[in-house]
Design a protein around this motif. Structure first.
Motif, PDB file in Angstrom:
ATOM      1  N   PRO A 225       0.830  -1.205   0.000  1.00  0.00           N
ATOM      2  CA  PRO A 225       0.000   0.000   0.000  1.00  0.00           C
ATOM      3  C   PRO A 225       0.867   1.258   0.000  1.00  0.00           C
ATOM      4  O   PRO A 225       1.948   1.273   0.573  1.00  0.00           O
ATOM      5  N   VAL A 226       0.388   2.270  -0.669  1.00  0.00           N
ATOM      6  CA  VAL A 226       1.056   3.565  -0.657  1.00  0.00           C
ATOM      7  C   VAL A 226      -0.024   4.614  -0.412  1.00  0.00           C
ATOM      8  O   VAL A 226      -1.082   4.555  -1.037  1.00  0.00           O
ATOM      9  N   GLY A 227       0.233   5.512   0.505  1.00  0.00           N
ATOM     10  CA  GLY A 227      -0.772   6.514   0.812  1.00  0.00           C
ATOM     11  C   GLY A 227      -0.178   7.904   0.818  1.00  0.00           C
ATOM     12  O   GLY A 227       1.014   8.076   1.034  1.00  0.00           O
ATOM     13  N   VAL A 228      -1.011   8.877   0.549  1.00  0.00           N
ATOM     14  CA  VAL A 228      -0.570  10.262   0.641  1.00  0.00           C
ATOM     15  C   VAL A 228      -1.498  11.000   1.592  1.00  0.00           C
ATOM     16  O   VAL A 228      -2.575  10.517   1.919  1.00  0.00           O
ATOM     17  N   MET A 229      -1.057  12.171   2.010  1.00  0.00           N
ATOM     18  CA  MET A 229      -1.805  12.894   3.029  1.00  0.00           C
ATOM     19  C   MET A 229      -2.939  13.719   2.440  1.00  0.00           C
ATOM     20  O   MET A 229      -3.907  14.009   3.118  1.00  0.00           O
ATOM     21  N   SER A 230      -2.795  14.171   1.213  1.00  0.00           N
ATOM     22  CA  SER A 230      -3.890  14.915   0.606  1.00  0.00           C
ATOM     23  C   SER A 230      -4.031  14.440  -0.834  1.00  0.00           C
ATOM     24  O   SER A 230      -3.065  13.979  -1.428  1.00  0.00           O
ATOM     25  N   PRO A 231      -5.256  14.504  -1.383  1.00  0.00           N
ATOM     26  CA  PRO A 231      -5.491  13.938  -2.711  1.00  0.00           C
ATOM     27  C   PRO A 231      -4.502  14.456  -3.736  1.00  0.00           C
ATOM     28  O   PRO A 231      -4.190  15.645  -3.762  1.00  0.00           O
ATOM     29  N   THR A 232      -4.011  13.557  -4.560  1.00  0.00           N
ATOM     30  CA  THR A 232      -3.010  13.952  -5.539  1.00  0.00           C
ATOM     31  C   THR A 232      -3.204  13.202  -6.839  1.00  0.00           C
ATOM     32  O   THR A 232      -3.828  12.145  -6.873  1.00  0.00           O
ATOM     33  N   ARG A 233      -2.678  13.764  -7.930  1.00  0.00           N
ATOM     34  CA  ARG A 233      -2.548  13.031  -9.179  1.00  0.00           C
ATOM     35  C   ARG A 233      -1.227  13.403  -9.822  1.00  0.00           C
ATOM     36  O   ARG A 233      -1.062  13.371 -11.024  1.00  0.00           O
ATOM     37  N   ASP A 234      -0.285  13.779  -8.978  1.00  0.00           N
ATOM     38  CA  ASP A 234       1.024  14.203  -9.443  1.00  0.00           C
ATOM     39  C   ASP A 234       1.901  12.969  -9.639  1.00  0.00           C
ATOM     40  O   ASP A 234       2.309  12.322  -8.686  1.00  0.00           O
ATOM     41  N   ALA A 235       2.174  12.662 -10.903  1.00  0.00           N
ATOM     42  CA  ALA A 235       2.876  11.413 -11.199  1.00  0.00           C
ATOM     43  C   ALA A 235       4.261  11.388 -10.575  1.00  0.00           C
ATOM     44  O   ALA A 235       4.681  10.377 -10.030  1.00  0.00           O
ATOM     45  N   SER A 236       4.972  12.517 -10.613  1.00  0.00           N
ATOM     46  CA  SER A 236       6.350  12.462 -10.127  1.00  0.00           C
ATOM     47  C   SER A 236       6.365  12.257  -8.610  1.00  0.00           C
ATOM     48  O   SER A 236       7.202  11.537  -8.080  1.00  0.00           O
ATOM     49  N   HIS A 237       5.388  12.859  -7.919  1.00  0.00           N
ATOM     50  CA  HIS A 237       5.315  12.679  -6.471  1.00  0.00           C
ATOM     51  C   HIS A 237       5.006  11.219  -6.138  1.00  0.00           C
ATOM     52  O   HIS A 237       5.653  10.616  -5.279  1.00  0.00           O
ATOM     53  N   LEU A 238       4.036  10.669  -6.833  1.00  0.00           N
ATOM     54  CA  LEU A 238       3.671   9.277  -6.559  1.00  0.00           C
ATOM     55  C   LEU A 238       4.827   8.342  -6.888  1.00  0.00           C
ATOM     56  O   LEU A 238       5.111   7.407  -6.143  1.00  0.00           O
ATOM     57  N   LYS A 239       5.512   8.630  -7.983  1.00  0.00           N
ATOM     58  CA  LYS A 239       6.632   7.766  -8.358  1.00  0.00           C
ATOM     59  C   LYS A 239       7.707   7.786  -7.278  1.00  0.00           C
ATOM     60  O   LYS A 239       8.267   6.756  -6.932  1.00  0.00           O
ATOM     61  N   TRP A 240       7.944   8.986  -6.767  1.00  0.00           N
ATOM     62  CA  TRP A 240       8.972   9.127  -5.734  1.00  0.00           C
ATOM     63  C   TRP A 240       8.586   8.312  -4.500  1.00  0.00           C
ATOM     64  O   TRP A 240       9.401   7.585  -3.939  1.00  0.00           O
ATOM     65  N   LEU A 241       7.307   8.436  -4.099  1.00  0.00           N
ATOM     66  CA  LEU A 241       6.858   7.702  -2.922  1.00  0.00           C
ATOM     67  C   LEU A 241       6.922   6.200  -3.156  1.00  0.00           C
ATOM     68  O   LEU A 241       7.346   5.440  -2.276  1.00  0.00           O
ATOM     69  N   VAL A 242       6.498   5.787  -4.344  1.00  0.00           N
ATOM     70  CA  VAL A 242       6.495   4.356  -4.631  1.00  0.00           C
ATOM     71  C   VAL A 242       7.927   3.823  -4.632  1.00  0.00           C
ATOM     72  O   VAL A 242       8.194   2.737  -4.126  1.00  0.00           O
ATOM     73  N   GLU A 243       8.853   4.622  -5.144  1.00  0.00           N
ATOM     74  CA  GLU A 243      10.248   4.198  -5.110  1.00  0.00           C
ATOM     75  C   GLU A 243      10.712   3.972  -3.681  1.00  0.00           C
ATOM     76  O   GLU A 243      11.376   2.995  -3.364  1.00  0.00           O
ATOM     77  N   ARG A 244      10.353   4.940  -2.791  1.00  0.00           N
ATOM     78  CA  ARG A 244      10.726   4.782  -1.380  1.00  0.00           C
ATOM     79  C   ARG A 244      10.102   3.510  -0.812  1.00  0.00           C
ATOM     80  O   ARG A 244      10.725   2.764  -0.080  1.00  0.00           O
ATOM     81  N   ARG A 245       8.857   3.251  -1.189  1.00  0.00           N
ATOM     82  CA  ARG A 245       8.164   2.079  -0.673  1.00  0.00           C
ATOM     83  C   ARG A 245       8.854   0.802  -1.159  1.00  0.00           C
ATOM     84  O   ARG A 245       9.008  -0.153  -0.412  1.00  0.00           O
ATOM     85  N   PHE A 246       9.277   0.813  -2.414  1.00  0.00           N
ATOM     86  CA  PHE A 246       9.906  -0.382  -2.970  1.00  0.00           C
ATOM     87  C   PHE A 246      11.323  -0.568  -2.433  1.00  0.00           C
ATOM     88  O   PHE A 246      11.852  -1.659  -2.469  1.00  0.00           O
ATOM     89  N   GLU A 247      11.919   0.517  -1.936  1.00  0.00           N
ATOM     90  CA  GLU A 247      13.275   0.406  -1.403  1.00  0.00           C
ATOM     91  C   GLU A 247      13.356  -0.593  -0.262  1.00  0.00           C
ATOM     92  O   GLU A 247      14.332  -1.304  -0.111  1.00  0.00           O
ATOM     93  N   ARG A 248      12.304  -0.613   0.557  1.00  0.00           N
ATOM     94  CA  ARG A 248      12.400  -1.520   1.712  1.00  0.00           C
ATOM     95  C   ARG A 248      11.670  -2.820   1.469  1.00  0.00           C
ATOM     96  O   ARG A 248      11.336  -3.553   2.386  1.00  0.00           O
ATOM     97  N   LEU A 249      11.441  -3.117   0.203  1.00  0.00           N
ATOM     98  CA  LEU A 249      10.783  -4.365  -0.151  1.00  0.00           C
ATOM     99  C   LEU A 249      11.840  -5.428  -0.369  1.00  0.00           C
ATOM    100  O   LEU A 249      12.850  -5.191  -1.028  1.00  0.00           O
ATOM    101  N   GLU A 250      11.608  -6.594   0.212  1.00  0.00           N
ATOM    102  CA  GLU A 250      12.498  -7.712  -0.077  1.00  0.00           C
ATOM    103  C   GLU A 250      11.697  -8.765  -0.799  1.00  0.00           C
ATOM    104  O   GLU A 250      10.742  -9.308  -0.260  1.00  0.00           O
ATOM    105  N   LEU A 251      12.084  -9.019  -2.023  1.00  0.00           N
ATOM    106  CA  LEU A 251      11.335  -9.988  -2.816  1.00  0.00           C
ATOM    107  C   LEU A 251      11.704 -11.390  -2.357  1.00  0.00           C
ATOM    108  O   LEU A 251      12.873 -11.747  -2.324  1.00  0.00           O
TER     109      LEU A 251
END
Lengths: 482, 224
Positions: free
Chosen positions: A288-314
């Motif tokens: 799951p990835v969440g933001v604090m206020s509604p967004t549709r900013d692709a670069s912001h979401l990409k950045w967050l998703v990257e951070r989320r995937f950083e701590r993922l261990e496949l």
């Protein structure tokens, strides 16, 4: 009106690849013949019309797929959704064409050429190639795209002149009609148009005349707008199992681009999304990835998703990635960037705060970031609660009558006692104030009967301890006056 | 001659270590009063140094390490920016903090899983520029990470308050201020200033320290 037509000639092949540059050779066959191949396969000499066995002989490691019209349709729909970021009027022309009405978007994208470049760069990133045709009528744009003529026609007057030299097979007509036209000696569209209309209609049917009239803007040519599904969920199969997180990167980026195009078109935004990583023989991994206020900013979401995937261990190879978006929210206008009165930089600061929390959430996990709030309750365990960080009005300090410790132990710690005196870290405690009696709670299972004291060690460490009044009259440490 | 010296000393570029009124650079002028008059008198600029690192070293919990910063935090929490607590050793007890004047709607608690995450979180919070103060309880912290935190505090215009074990007093540190809490006795807390930019090390005794009224100590109730 100005129509931009995108003709995906290689859609049967492209629907199987995921847009990577250095992909494996891949070819697609239909009815026992190769009908298309990707670039690495073409380099190996695989050509349309070959037998699949011959193609496989040229490339042992190559992937062979049978043409899948359902998948092509799906890919085309994804492309249509993606294209909604350029114009709200996108029309799906199965099996392999999209029509975009771009007249209204030219101003926003600063002209036709920048818009075209943007579209073609976007398609490149997604691993698609398209023939482009631009004309004031959809049929003319369609014909130009088919004929591979990408020079735009912007005025209706120029349409006839530009369509005239196009070959007859560029006309959107049945093959029977096109063959008949060639039989009549018409090789180009100009020659067809020169035929007497009543005779041609009698011999070749009404569609011929109507198509020509539509192409030249002499007959209305309505197109149905593509309506993307209300719920956003998109799925990409990995061409081959992905074993490391870096390999997922292009897929997640592509999915997020599509999502944001979708959101822009609907003028809506999201606060939550989920990535589902599917494995061959295991339950899918959900991120799951969440933001604090509604967004549709692709670069912001990409950045967050990257951070989320950083701590993922496949733990297992990924075979497919699904992106599901949560409930759609109304987009709130961002007013922080420009304030006439220049009162305060509060909105910008709030935005920073949200970014900070999102950063923590995505790297540490949502449960690790919280705020605290006091509760109306007499038992210390229940007199506070964690809550999700969110903006709230500043709280007035509650009327506090008794001193309470700044640190509370999550659960009371039993204290050893020597000669009836409680000990803290092997130092005897001296009671300072008390007892303060805190009792009852039979209604929710935490029934307490305690006498609380402020106590102090010889070195001046001050703690909050209690003694049970019922049962074992042991001493417990419950708080620290830090 | 004397006038010439005064003229020279009035140049804004001249920094005098022993002048508590003038501080040093503009950044150093930005101090946060601690709320304890005796301490503010000792510290140059009259409080905790703004946008830099302050270490509070104490032996064990409960010696008054939080009370030392409470008045400053209470004011900062109402300044429109946020306060972050990173890796607190216990539950910050909401009613007590609210009673001390902290605006809980501006207080963020972060529980990072381990030490590297904790340092990362502290740095993020400092750098973000939205936190007026970041309180942190890192389990270990070497010279290099402290330097990083100091830089983060400068760039985010934030006060970093690190609570560390008294043993850390032996280690080198780039912190602008290092305070060691001694034993408190009754109404007094003894503070040692181990290091402070612009003032020599020394010690302070804070009066009216204890919040609880000192009563005659009660005899312990007998067991039974």
């Amino acid at each position: 009106m100005l129509w931009l037509c995108l003709h995906f000639r290689d859609l049967p092949v492209e629907c199987f690849s995921s847009g990577e540059e250095n992909a494996q050779p891949l070819f697609v066959s239909e009815a026992g013949r190769v009908i298309g191949a990707n670039r690495p396969a073409r380099h190996l000499g695989i050509r349309p019309g070959m037998l699949p066995t011959a193609a496989r002989a040229l490339s042992e490691a190559g992937l062979h797929r049978v043409r899948d019209p359902h998948r092509e349709r799906q890919t085309l729909e994804h492309l249509a959704t993606w294209a909604l970021q350029f114009t709200p009027r996108v029309s799906l022309q199965p099996p392999d064409t999209l029509l975009l009405e771009v007249a209204g978007s030219l101003h926003y994208f600063q002209g036709l050429e920048p818009l075209r470049q943007r579209i073609s760069a976007g398609l490149d990133r997604r691993g698609h190639r398209a023939g482009t045709g631009i004309a004031p009528t959809p049929t003319a744009a369609w014909m130009l795209a088919r004929a591979g003529d990408s020079t735009p026609v912007t005025t209706r007057a120029a349409v006839a002149e530009r369509l005239a030299p196009l070959p007859v097979h560029a006309l959107p007509l049945e093959k029977r009609v096109r063959d008949a036209l060639e039989g009549l000696g018409c090789e180009c569209v100009g020659a067809v148009r020169a035929l007497p209309s009543d005779g041609a209609t009698r011999r070749l049917g009404r569609p011929l005349l109507e198509t020509l009239q539509r192409a030249h803007g002499e007959r209305p040519d309505p197109r149905r707008n593509w309506q993307p599904p209300g719920q956003f969920e998109q799925h990409i199969d990995c061409p081959e199992a992905v074993a490391n997180v870096a390999g997922l990167h292009p897929l997640t980026q592509q999915l997020l681009d599509t999502l944001c195009g979708h959101l822009r078109e609907r003028d809506t935004a999201i606060m939550r999304l989920w990535f589902m990583l599917r494995h061959r023989d295991r339950d899918p991994t959900c991120l799951p990835v969440g933001v604090m206020s509604p967004t549709r900013d692709a670069s912001h979401l990409k950045w967050l998703v990257e951070r989320r995937f950083e701590r993922l261990e496949l733990t297992a190879d990924v075979t497919a990635v699904t992106l599901r978006a949560g409930r759609f929210h109304a987009m709130q206008a961002a007013s922080g960037a420009f304030d006439l009165l220049d009162r305060d930089d509060q909105p910008a600061r709030d935005a920073n705060w949200e970014t900070l929390i999102e950063t923590f959430d995505s790297r540490l996990g949502e449960e690790r970031v919280c705020m605290i709030t006091p509760m109306a309750e007499h038992r210390p365990e229940r007199a506070w609660a964690y809550r999700r960080p969110e903006k709230a009005d500043s709280s007035a300090p509650p009327p506090c009558t008794v001193a309470r410790p700044a640190w509370l132990l999550e659960r009371p710690l039993p204290l050893r006692s020597r000669q009836g005196r409680p000990q803290y870290d092997n130092a005897p405690l001296v009671l300072e104030t008390g007892p303060e009696r805190i009792e009852t709670g039979w209604w929710d299972g935490l029934d307490v009967t305690r006498d609380y004291y402020h106590a102090c060690t010889a070195e001046g460490r001050r703690v909050w301890i209690f003694r049970n009044r019922r049962g074992q009259r042991d001493w417990y440490l419950h708080g620290i006056f830090a | 001659m004397k006038e010439a010296i005064h003229e020279l000393l009035d140049q804004p570029g001249i920094w005098r270590a022993n002048d508590p009124q003038r501080g040093g650079s503009d950044a150093a002028l930005d101090h946060i009063p601690s709320g304890f008059a005796a301490l503010d008198r000792v510290l140059p600029g009259g409080g905790f140094p703004g946008n830099s690192l302050t270490e509070i070293l104490h032996e064990g919990h409960g010696v008054g390490e939080l009370r030392l910063v409470m008045p400053a935090l209470a004011r900062l929490s109402r300044s429109g920016r946020w306060i972050a607590m990173i890796a607190p050793p216990f539950v910050p007890y909401a009613p007590a903090l609210a009673a001390q004047g902290i605006d809980l709607s501006r207080l963020l608690i972060v529980h990072p899983g381990d030490q590297p995450q904790a340092l990362w979180s502290i740095e993020q919070a400092l750098r973000s520029g939205t936190c007026a103060a970041v309180l942190a309880w890192p389990s270990r912290c070497d010279d290099r990470s402290l330097r990083r935190l100091q830089l983060a505090a400068e760039s985010g215009d934030s006060v970093a308050l690190l609570f560390r074990d008294a043993a850390a007093a032996q280690e080198r540190s780039p912190a602008a201020l290092r305070l060691a809490l001694g034993e408190s006795s009754g109404q007094q807390l003894n503070l040692r200033v181990l290091k402070c930019r612009g003032t020599p090390p020394g010690s302070v005794a804070l009066d009216s320290w204890s919040t609880a009224p000192v009563r005659t100590q009660q005899p312990l109730p007998l067991e039974g």
